[in-house]
Design a protein around this motif. Structure first.
Motif, short mmCIF file in Angstrom:
data_model
loop_
_atom_site.label_atom_id
_atom_site.label_comp_id
_atom_site.label_asym_id
_atom_site.label_seq_id
_atom_site.Cartn_x
_atom_site.Cartn_y
_atom_site.Cartn_z
N ASP A 147 -18.73 -4.57 -17.83
CA ASP A 147 -17.68 -3.53 -17.80
C ASP A 147 -17.40 -3.06 -16.38
N HIS A 148 -17.50 -3.95 -15.42
CA HIS A 148 -17.20 -3.61 -14.03
C HIS A 148 -16.24 -4.65 -13.45
N VAL A 149 -15.50 -4.20 -12.46
CA VAL A 149 -14.67 -5.10 -11.67
C VAL A 149 -15.00 -4.87 -10.20
N ALA A 150 -14.77 -5.89 -9.38
CA ALA A 150 -15.07 -5.80 -7.95
C ALA A 150 -13.82 -5.47 -7.17
N ARG A 151 -13.97 -4.56 -6.22
CA ARG A 151 -12.85 -4.19 -5.36
C ARG A 151 -12.77 -5.17 -4.19
N LEU A 152 -11.55 -5.58 -3.83
CA LEU A 152 -11.37 -6.63 -2.83
C LEU A 152 -10.78 -6.15 -1.52
N THR A 153 -10.13 -5.00 -1.50
CA THR A 153 -9.45 -4.54 -0.29
C THR A 153 -10.02 -3.21 0.14
N LEU A 179 -8.94 3.67 -5.10
CA LEU A 179 -9.26 3.90 -3.70
C LEU A 179 -10.47 4.82 -3.53
N GLU A 180 -10.77 5.63 -4.56
CA GLU A 180 -11.89 6.56 -4.49
C GLU A 180 -13.21 5.92 -4.91
N CYS A 181 -13.18 4.65 -5.33
CA CYS A 181 -14.38 3.98 -5.84
C CYS A 181 -15.01 3.13 -4.75
N GLY A 182 -16.21 2.65 -5.04
CA GLY A 182 -16.92 1.79 -4.12
C GLY A 182 -16.63 0.33 -4.36
N ARG A 183 -17.63 -0.54 -4.07
CA ARG A 183 -17.42 -1.97 -4.18
C ARG A 183 -17.25 -2.41 -5.62
N HIS A 224 0.83 -1.21 0.00
CA HIS A 224 0.00 0.00 0.00
C HIS A 224 0.87 1.26 0.00
N THR A 225 1.92 1.26 0.81
CA THR A 225 2.82 2.43 0.85
C THR A 225 3.51 2.63 -0.49
N ALA A 226 3.94 1.55 -1.12
CA ALA A 226 4.64 1.67 -2.40
C ALA A 226 3.71 2.19 -3.50
N LEU A 227 2.44 1.76 -3.51
CA LEU A 227 1.52 2.20 -4.56
C LEU A 227 0.92 3.57 -4.26
N ASN A 228 0.70 3.87 -3.00
CA ASN A 228 0.09 5.14 -2.64
C ASN A 228 1.10 6.27 -2.59
N ASN A 229 2.35 5.95 -2.25
CA ASN A 229 3.39 6.97 -2.14
C ASN A 229 4.69 6.38 -2.70
N PRO A 230 4.85 6.31 -4.01
CA PRO A 230 6.05 5.69 -4.60
C PRO A 230 7.33 6.42 -4.24
N HIS A 231 7.24 7.71 -3.86
CA HIS A 231 8.45 8.44 -3.48
C HIS A 231 9.10 7.85 -2.23
N PHE A 232 8.31 7.17 -1.39
CA PHE A 232 8.84 6.60 -0.15
C PHE A 232 9.95 5.59 -0.44
N TYR A 233 9.82 4.84 -1.53
CA TYR A 233 10.81 3.81 -1.86
C TYR A 233 11.74 4.25 -3.00
N LEU A 234 11.21 4.95 -4.00
CA LEU A 234 12.02 5.30 -5.17
C LEU A 234 12.91 6.52 -4.93
#
Length: 709
Positions: free
Chosen positions: A699-705, A637-641, A600-610
Motif C-alpha cells: 500500500d505504498h508508492v515511491a516518490r520520484l521527483t 509534496l509533503e511526503c517523503g520517499r 510543476h507550476t500548473a499543478l502547484n498553482n492552477p490559477h496561473f494558467y486557468l
C-alpha cells in the motif's frame, strides 16, 4: 399510417458561411497588442522584411549545396554510362555487378537533413531522372514495407501512364500489384520502352531526362534502418542490377563506418561506395550570420545577449541551422510585436516617409526611449525644450538620428571584417576565431578597453611582412566592396601602406647582423667569443627600430584608430532601440522550454494558467476547488520517499470534503466518488512520472521527483 419514425430522424443544420469570420495572421498579431497603433503596418513591414531574409537564406542554401549536388550528379552520370555502354572488360563486368552507392555525410544536425534531401530530390528530378524515392526508417520496419513504399513512390512519379494501347504503361495500383523485384523490372522496361508508332506521354516527359534514367533510392537516415532490412534489400536488388540502372544514396549523420557496422562484408561487397561530404553546420551557420546579421542590407539587428542565446542553442543543443533561422524569425516577430517604434525599422527612404506621419503618441514613445533621453540631456537647455515639446522639431531630429544610425552600420561592418582579418590568425585567438565572436565582443562593450584586445594588438605588432601585405590586401578588398562612403580615405591610406610595404628594402637593415655574424665566425678564444656575444646582445637591446617595424607600428595604430572610431557598441547610438531586439529573456523562454517547471507550476498553482478566481489560495494552502490532480500533487509534496496510499487518501478526502455537509447516506455515496477521483488523480501522477509502484512496502508508492525544477 405510423409516423413514429419521423421523430427518430437526424437533422443537420449547417452554419451560415457568411457569418463565419476567418481570422488572419494579421488579426492575431493585432489582438492583445497593448499599442495597437500602426499594428497592421508593423505586421506588413515585418512580413516584407522576413520575405527578403527568407529569399536570401534560400539562395544561400542553394549555393552551398550546388557543389555537393554537382558531384552527386557527376557520380550518377558515370554510373549510368557504365550501365548504358555495357563494356565487356573483366573489371567493368565486375563493377557492373555492384550497386552504385553514394555515402552522403550530412552531419549531426538531423533537423536540417529534410531540407537538403528535398533540394536534392528536386535537382535530380529536374535534370537527371524522374524516378527518385525517399525512404525513412520508421516507414520501413520490414522488407515488405520497404518494397511497398518503393513501388508506391515510383508509381506516383511525374509520369502520366497511358493505358489506351496494349503494351503501354499499365496503371496498376501499387497496393494491388505484387511488390517484387520482377514487377519492378517489368515496370521499368515498360515505362522506358520506345514505341515510334504510338508514342505515349511517358516518352515526352522522359525526353527531358537521360536516356534510360536511373532509379535513385535515398535512405534518409541510414543509422536508424535495421540491418535485416538493408541486407535483404541489397541482396534482392543485386540480382537484377543488370536489368535496370539503380543508384543508392545513404544519408549518414555520424560516420561512413556505419555502413560496415550495419552490413556484413558479404553484403557491403555488393556495393560500389563513393563518399560525399556536405558543408559542416558550423561553416553553414557562419555563412548565414554573415548574410543576415553582419550586413547593412537589412535594418533589423540583434543585441549581444540575444545573439548569444541563439548561438548557444545552436552549439549546445542541436547544431541546426534551420532552428537558428527560426529563432531569428521569432526575434524579428517579437520585435515588431512588442516595440511600437519598430514601424521605423525599414529602409532609410521608407523610414523618412513614415517619420513625417508619426502621431503625437509615437513622438512621446520616442521621447521615452533611454537612448533619446540620454541624447537630450547632452544638448543645450533651449534645444532640450524644443525636442521635448515640439513634435515637428522632434521628427526632423529623428530623421537625422536614423540617418546617423544607418551610417553607423555601413561603417561598422567593413571595419569589423578588417579587424577580424588581423586577429583571426593570431595564436590562441584572443578575440575569437570566428567573426561572430568578435561581433559579440564589440556589441557587448568598447572592445578596445578589454584585455583581449590589448593582447591581440601586441601580437599584431609582431606580424611578418608577408602576413601584413596579405591582410592589407584583404582589407582593401573589404572596404572597396562596401557601400560606406566615409571610408574612401581609409582605402587610399591602406593602399599607400601596401605600396610602402612592397617597396620596402630590408637589405640595409640586415648589414649589421651580417657583419656581426662574420665577427663570430673568426677564429677566437672562448673569452673573446663571450664578449662579442654580450656586445651583440646589448646592441640589439639599444638598437633603433627598422623601417619595416616603424611602418608596421604605424599601420597597427591606424587600424586601432579605425576601431575606436567605428566599432563603438550600438547602445551608444541614439534610437538604437528602433532597430535592435534586446529581449533575450523572452526569446529564451520561447526557445529553451522547461516542461518540468511548467508542469510543476500548473499543478502547484492552477490559477496561473486557468485564471479562475475560485482557484486563488494563499501560499501553502490547498483549495478544495482545485482539480483533483492538483490536490493530490500538493499533498504528495509533503511526503517523503515512500507515500502511504491510505494516509494520502485520507488527506485527499479531508481537503475535498472540507466545506461539505452531507447526511449518512450521502456520505457513503460521496466516499465512493472520492475514492474514484483519488485513484484517477494517482494514476495521472504516475503517468506524468511523479510516482511509481514499489514492492518495498504494501500500500505504498515511491516518490520520484524532488524540488520544483
Amino acid at each position: 399510417m405510423s409516423t413514429c419514425s419521423v421523430s427518430k430522424g437526424c437533422f443537420v443544420f449547417k452554419p451560415n458561411p457568411k457569418k463565419r469570420k476567418i481570422s488572419s495572421t494579421a488579426d492575431y498579431f493585432c489582438e492583445g497588442n497593448n499599442d495597437s497603433e500602426d499594428s497592421e503596418l508593423r505586421f506588413d513591414t515585418c512580413q516584407t522584411l522576413w520575405q527578403r531574409m527568407k529569399s536570401e537564406t534560400e539562395e544561400l542554401q542553394e549555393n552551398l549545396n550546388k557543389k555537393l549536388f554537382d558531384n552527386l550528379i557527376r557520380f550518377l552520370r558515370q554510373s549510368h554510362l557504365d550501365f548504358k555502354e555495357k563494356k565487356t572488360e573483366w573489371t567493368c563486368r565486375m563493377k557492373a555487378n555492384e550497386i552504385p552507392a553514394a555515402a552522403l555525410v550530412l552531419g549531426v544536425n538531423v533537423t536540417d537533413h529534410d531540407l537538403t534531401f528535398k533540394s536534392l530530390s528536386e535537382a535530380l528530378q529536374e535534370d537527371v531522372t524522374p524516378f527518385v524515392v525517399l525512404l525513412r526508417s520508421k516507414e520501413c520496419p520490414g522488407i515488405k514495407h520497404l518494397l511497398q513504399k518503393l513501388m508506391a513512390q515510383l508509381m506516383g512519379c511525374h509520369i502520366d501512364e497511358d493505358t489506351s494501347e496494349e503494351g503501354e504503361c499499365s496503371k496498376t495500383s501499387p497496393n494491388r500489384m505484387r511488390c517484387s523485384v520482377a514487377s519492378l523490372t517489368d515496370w521499368y522496361r515498360n515505362i522506358t520502352k520506345k514505341d515510334t508508332d504510338t508514342p505515349c506521354k511517358n516518352q515526352e516527359i522522359l525526353a527531358r531526362h537521360w536516356e534510360l534514367p536511373p532509379v535513385v533510392v535515398i535512405f534518409k537516415d541510414m543509422e536508424s534502418f535495421t540491418t535485416k532490412v538493408l541486407r535483404d534489400f541489397i541482396i534482392i536488388i543485386s540480382q537484377c542490377i543488370r536489368e535496370f540502372p539503380l543508384v543508392l544514396i545513404f544519408g549518414i549523420a555520424t560516420s561512413p563506418m556505419i555502413i560496415h557496422k550495419l552490413l556484413p562484408h558479404s553484403v557491403s561487397s555488393l556495393l560500389c561506395i563513393e563518399l560525399f561530404q556536405s558543408l559542416s553546420c558550423k561553416e553553414h551557420l557562419s555563412t548565414v550570420i554573415d548574410k543576415l546579421i553582419l550586413t547593412s542590407q537589412f535594418p533589423f539587428k540583434l543585441t549581444e545577449k540575444v545573439l548569444r542565446v541563439l548561438i548557444n542553442i545552436f552549439l549546445y543543443h542541436d547544431f541546426s541551422v534551420q532552428n537558428f533561422i527560426k529563432g531569428f524569425q521569432l526575434s524579428l516577430l517579437e520585435h515588431f510585436y512588442s516595440q511600437p517604434l519598430s514601424v521605423l525599422c525599414c529602409d532609410l527612404q521608407e523610414s523618412r516617409k513614415r517619420i513625417k506621419l508619426l502621431s503625437h503618441n509615437q513622438c512621446e514613445n520616442i521621447r521615452r526611449l533611454p537612448s533619446f533621453r540620454r541624447f537630450v540631456e547632452s544638448q543645450e537647455s533651449k534645444k532640450q525644450t524644443v525636442l521635448l515639446t515640439d513634435d515637428a522639431s522632434l521628427k526632423e531630429e529623428t530623421e537625422t538620428l536614423l540617418q546617423n544610425l544607418h551610417t553607423y552600420h555601413e561603417n561598422y561592418f567593413p571595419i569589423l571584417r578588417c579587424l577580424h582579418a588581423f586577429t583571426s590568425s593570431l595564436p590562441n585567438y584572443p578575440l575569437g576565431k570566428q567573426i561572430r565572436e568578435l561581433h559579440c565582443a564589440c556589441l557587448d562593450r568598447k572592445v578596445w578597453e578589454t584585455e583581449d584586445y590589448e593582447s591581440a594588438i601586441q601580437l599584431v605588432r609582431m606580424l611578418a611582412k608577408d602576413e601584413m601585405i596579405t591582410i592589407l590586401k584583404k582589407c582593401v578588398e573589404i572596404i572597396t566592396s562596401s557601400s560606406a562612403k566615409c571610408l574612401g580615405s581609409c582605402t587610399e591610406k591602406l593602399e599607400e601602406y601596401l605600396g610602402q610595404f612592397k617597396n620596402l628594402e630590408a637589405a640595409d637593415d640586415q648589414d649589421d647582423t651580417v657583419s656581426s655574424l662574420k665577427e663570430i665566425q673568426k677564429k677566437t678564444d672562448l673569452y673573446h667569443l663571450q664578449k662579442t656575444l654580450l656586445e651583440m646582445k646589448e646592441s640589439r637591446r639599444l638598437k633603433k627600430l627598422t623601417k619595416f617595424e616603424m611602418l608596421r607600428f604605424e599601420v597597427v595604430d591606424f587600424i586601432d584608430g579605425l576601431v575606436r572610431s567605428y566599432l563603438a557598441p550600438p547602445e551608444m547610438q541614439t534610437l538604437y532601440e528602433v532597430l535592435y531586439f534586446s529581449m533575450a529573456s523572452t526569446l529564451r523562454e520561447h526557445l529553451n522550454a522547461a516542461p518540468r517547471v511548467a508542469v510543476h507550476t500548473a499543478l502547484n498553482n492552477p490559477h496561473f494558467y486557468l485564471k479562475n478566481e475560485a482557484l486563488e489560495s494563499d501560499t501553502g494552502c490547498i483549495s478544495n476547488a482545485a482539480p483533483d490532480i492538483c490536490i493530490a500533487y500538493k499533498l504528495h509534496l509533503e511526503c517523503g520517499r515512500l507515500i502511504n496510499l491510505v494516509d494520502w487518501l485520507e488527506a485527499f478526502s479531508t481537503v475535498v470534503t472540507a466545506a461539505a455537509d452531507q447526511n449518512f447516506t450521502e456520505k457513503d455515496q460521496m466516499e465512493e466518488i472520492i475514492h474514484a477521483r483519488f485513484f484517477r488523480a494517482v494514476s495521472e501522477l504516475e503517468f506524468l512520472g511523479f510516482i511509481k509502484p514499489t514492492k518495498q512496502k504494501t500500500d505504498h508508492v515511491a516518490r520520484l521527483t524532488w524540488g520544483s525544477c
